[in-house]
Design a protein around this motif. Sequence first.
Motif, short mmCIF file in Angstrom:
data_model
loop_
_atom_site.label_atom_id
_atom_site.label_comp_id
_atom_site.label_asym_id
_atom_site.label_seq_id
_atom_site.Cartn_x
_atom_site.Cartn_y
_atom_site.Cartn_z
N PHE A 7 56.04 58.37 -20.65
CA PHE A 7 55.95 59.23 -19.48
C PHE A 7 55.78 58.37 -18.23
N THR A 8 56.37 58.84 -17.11
CA THR A 8 56.41 58.06 -15.88
C THR A 8 55.97 58.92 -14.70
N SER A 9 55.22 58.34 -13.79
CA SER A 9 54.90 58.96 -12.50
C SER A 9 55.06 57.92 -11.40
N LEU A 145 39.92 62.74 -14.69
CA LEU A 145 40.60 63.87 -15.32
C LEU A 145 41.97 64.12 -14.68
N MET A 146 42.68 63.01 -14.47
CA MET A 146 44.03 63.03 -13.90
C MET A 146 45.01 62.39 -14.88
N PRO A 147 46.30 62.71 -14.76
CA PRO A 147 47.31 62.01 -15.55
C PRO A 147 47.26 60.51 -15.29
N ALA A 148 47.24 59.71 -16.33
CA ALA A 148 47.06 58.27 -16.18
C ALA A 148 48.19 57.63 -15.39
N THR A 149 49.43 58.06 -15.63
CA THR A 149 50.56 57.42 -14.95
C THR A 149 50.46 57.57 -13.44
N LEU A 150 50.06 58.74 -12.97
CA LEU A 150 49.92 58.96 -11.53
C LEU A 150 48.69 58.24 -10.98
N ASP A 151 47.60 58.32 -11.72
CA ASP A 151 46.36 57.69 -11.27
C ASP A 151 46.56 56.19 -11.01
N TYR A 152 47.23 55.51 -11.93
CA TYR A 152 47.46 54.07 -11.77
C TYR A 152 48.48 53.79 -10.68
N SER A 153 49.49 54.65 -10.56
CA SER A 153 50.48 54.46 -9.48
C SER A 153 49.80 54.53 -8.12
N GLN A 179 55.67 52.86 -9.40
CA GLN A 179 56.02 53.73 -10.53
C GLN A 179 55.47 53.10 -11.80
N VAL A 180 54.82 53.92 -12.61
CA VAL A 180 54.19 53.43 -13.85
C VAL A 180 54.72 54.24 -15.02
N THR A 181 55.21 53.54 -16.04
CA THR A 181 55.64 54.17 -17.29
C THR A 181 54.69 53.74 -18.40
N LEU A 182 54.11 54.71 -19.08
CA LEU A 182 53.18 54.43 -20.17
C LEU A 182 53.72 54.99 -21.48
N ARG A 183 53.41 54.28 -22.55
CA ARG A 183 53.70 54.79 -23.88
C ARG A 183 52.43 55.44 -24.43
N PHE A 184 52.58 56.66 -24.91
CA PHE A 184 51.46 57.41 -25.45
C PHE A 184 51.58 57.49 -26.97
N GLU A 185 50.46 57.32 -27.63
CA GLU A 185 50.35 57.53 -29.07
C GLU A 185 49.15 58.43 -29.32
N ALA A 186 49.35 59.44 -30.14
CA ALA A 186 48.30 60.43 -30.40
C ALA A 186 47.77 61.02 -29.09
N GLY A 187 48.67 61.13 -28.11
CA GLY A 187 48.32 61.74 -26.84
C GLY A 187 47.54 60.84 -25.89
N ARG A 259 57.48 66.47 1.72
CA ARG A 259 58.54 66.08 0.79
C ARG A 259 58.02 65.32 -0.43
N LYS A 260 56.73 65.07 -0.50
CA LYS A 260 56.18 64.31 -1.62
C LYS A 260 55.18 65.16 -2.41
N ILE A 261 55.61 66.38 -2.77
CA ILE A 261 54.68 67.32 -3.39
C ILE A 261 54.29 66.92 -4.81
N ILE A 262 55.15 66.20 -5.52
CA ILE A 262 54.78 65.76 -6.87
C ILE A 262 53.84 64.56 -6.80
N VAL A 263 54.07 63.66 -5.86
CA VAL A 263 53.13 62.56 -5.61
C VAL A 263 51.77 63.13 -5.22
N ASP A 264 51.76 64.20 -4.44
CA ASP A 264 50.51 64.78 -3.95
C ASP A 264 49.70 65.45 -5.04
N THR A 265 50.35 65.83 -6.16
CA THR A 265 49.66 66.65 -7.15
C THR A 265 49.44 65.91 -8.47
N TYR A 266 50.37 66.06 -9.44
CA TYR A 266 50.10 65.56 -10.79
C TYR A 266 51.21 64.67 -11.34
N GLY A 267 52.06 64.15 -10.49
CA GLY A 267 53.05 63.18 -10.92
C GLY A 267 54.04 63.70 -11.94
#
Length: 403
Positions: A7-9, A145-153, A179-187, A259-267
């Motif tokens: 997953f990527t944000s 309690l945020m998506p990791a990909t967005l938090d790190y970005s 932009q950060v892409t992470l591999r998830f295992e077991a969520g 114009r950056k509504i996904i960046v503003d919220t949850y990636g």
Amino acid sequence: MRTSYLFTSESVSEGHPDKVADQISDAIVDLFLTKDPEARVACETMTTTNRVVLAGEIRGRGIMDENGNWAEGVREEIERTVRETVKRIGYEQSGFHWDRLEFANHLHPQSAHIAQGVDATGNKDEGAGDQGIMFGFACDETPDLMPATLDYSHKILQRMAQDRHSGTAPFLEPDAKSQVTLRFEAGKPVEATAIVVSTQHAKGYDSGDKESELHAYVKAVVRDVLPAGLITDATVFHINPTGSFEIGGPDGDAGITGRKIIVDTYGGAAPHGGGAFSGKDPTKVDRSAAYAARYLAKNIVAAGLAKRCTIQLAYAIGVPQPLSLYVDTHGTGIVGDDAIEAAIGKITKLGGLTPRGIRTHLRLNRPIYSPTAAYGHFGRKAEGELFPWEKTDLVEDLEAALA
């Protein structure tokens, strides 16, 4: 729900042209709320080469009357606020300079037809400032309690901005993307497979030793920001993949509020209702109800009721009560989603999730919005204090309502 995936944000810096526009719009919101906590503001900003243009509808005591006449000195305050915002971001370039840019103000009075539907009158409570659907989300991937990909970005660019402002990285200019892409295992995130950072830079940092210095700096920031173990020998870095990035910001690309509504919220990790936040006073449910939905989702996860939670709220313009409340814990809840919905309805301090109830409980009629306009509206603090919708003070209320 999938447990193994990539997953990527992405995030953008405070110097990105769209984010410059967002920050100007929210600086105007704060200026007007300082004058009148009940001010109505819908301020759009456009930025381009050495030019900033404001447009939109406003209303408020000590700001502008119904005939469009400005209160004494307000026009000058607006222009000063715009220039100070651009200066704080750090733009002193030939193509975009806080002191030399041309400024145009086309703000005008709010439509009387909107006002009659939104304002409280007689026995009618304040209605929603617009129709629409709003989403909130929380998950247990990070302490916030945020998506990791967005938090790190976000945090990569925040660190780079701090180093630029402090002089630690003088070769950086304000515009940047990550932009950060992470591999998830077991969520759970287990590896960063790809990191992308494009940053505006001083002349000469696109070749030779200076380019190597820039690349080494970015990699060091990434390794410092991401938790230990996520960066591996297999992690692929793309740093300024186009080569040169000297011309940036509004000089390189026009910017527009919202114009950056996904960046503003949850990636991209959660649905989005489509409404932007910046430039809007808190009677606009695009903003306040989205904050309330995040507040609810975060408290549900913080209470241990679920590992992931999505909340949807829906409103009609001029109508106080939400049309619907929807809870989805994505199969991770320890009680039924319908039970959580019922519990939310029992928490009287939320005021029935009406616009006034939300604004009152979260104390949204304050000039607190400028810090939200870069690096996300959720999962972080401003000046050492959590945004009010980030607090987890509903945990006990939820537990009591479910007992």
